[in-house]
Motif scaffolding. Structure first.
Motif, PDB file in Angstrom:
ATOM      1  N   ALA A  54      -3.681  -1.891   8.034  1.00  0.00           N
ATOM      2  CA  ALA A  54      -2.640  -1.545   9.005  1.00  0.00           C
ATOM      3  C   ALA A  54      -1.660  -0.534   8.415  1.00  0.00           C
ATOM      4  CB  ALA A  54      -1.896  -2.806   9.445  1.00  0.00           C
ATOM      5  N   LEU A  55      -1.269  -0.715   7.178  1.00  0.00           N
ATOM      6  CA  LEU A  55      -0.358   0.236   6.533  1.00  0.00           C
ATOM      7  C   LEU A  55      -1.038   1.573   6.301  1.00  0.00           C
ATOM      8  CD1 LEU A  55       1.479  -2.044   3.957  1.00  0.00           C
ATOM      9  CD2 LEU A  55       2.389  -1.061   6.071  1.00  0.00           C
ATOM     10  N   ALA A  58      -1.068   3.313   9.678  1.00  0.00           N
ATOM     11  CA  ALA A  58       0.280   3.552  10.205  1.00  0.00           C
ATOM     12  C   ALA A  58       1.015   4.601   9.398  1.00  0.00           C
ATOM     13  CB  ALA A  58       1.067   2.252  10.209  1.00  0.00           C
ATOM     14  N   ALA A  59       0.666   4.791   8.148  1.00  0.00           N
ATOM     15  CA  ALA A  59       1.389   5.722   7.289  1.00  0.00           C
ATOM     16  C   ALA A  59       0.950   7.164   7.496  1.00  0.00           C
ATOM     17  CB  ALA A  59       1.195   5.325   5.824  1.00  0.00           C
TER      18      ALA A  59
END
Length: 107
Positions: A54-55, A58-59
């Motif tokens: 997820a990171l 999302a980044a």
């Protein structure tokens, strides 16, 4: 294109999955402690991997824009340019109609 609702974050499916995993962990822990600890470690590893993924997405690790997003942005840019051109055409037409020298010469 419909946008996701901002006020129903708690109805997201991930919360149901997390609650089910915690309930299953509690049931297994109540049945056998060693098996419950192993299940807990597996759940934590899965959760950590999910968080990393997820990171990662999302980044902005994916530099490529989606085709739909780029098409939508291009459409909005063309729409803004069209509206600006129409506004400029109306303004230039209004200036051409209202010139101080022409208004005095008319009978």
């Amino acid at each position: 294109m419909p946008s996701p609702s901002r006020n129903t974050w708690w109805l997201d499916a991930k919360w149901l999955v997390m609650a089910s995993a915690i309930a299953a962990f509690a049931v297994v822990l109540g049945y056998d402690v060693r098996l419950g600890i192993a299940t807990g470690v597996l759940l934590m590893a899965t959760g950590f991997a999910w968080l990393l993924v997820a990171l990662w997405f999302a980044a902005g690790a994916r530099a490529q824009a989606s085709p739909v997003r780029s098409l939508t942005e291009r459409y909005q840019q063309q729409l803004r340019q069209r509206l600006l051109a129409e506004q400029r055409a109306r303004e230039s037409k209004a200036k051409a109609l209202v010139k101080p020298g022409r208004a005095a010469k008319q009978p």
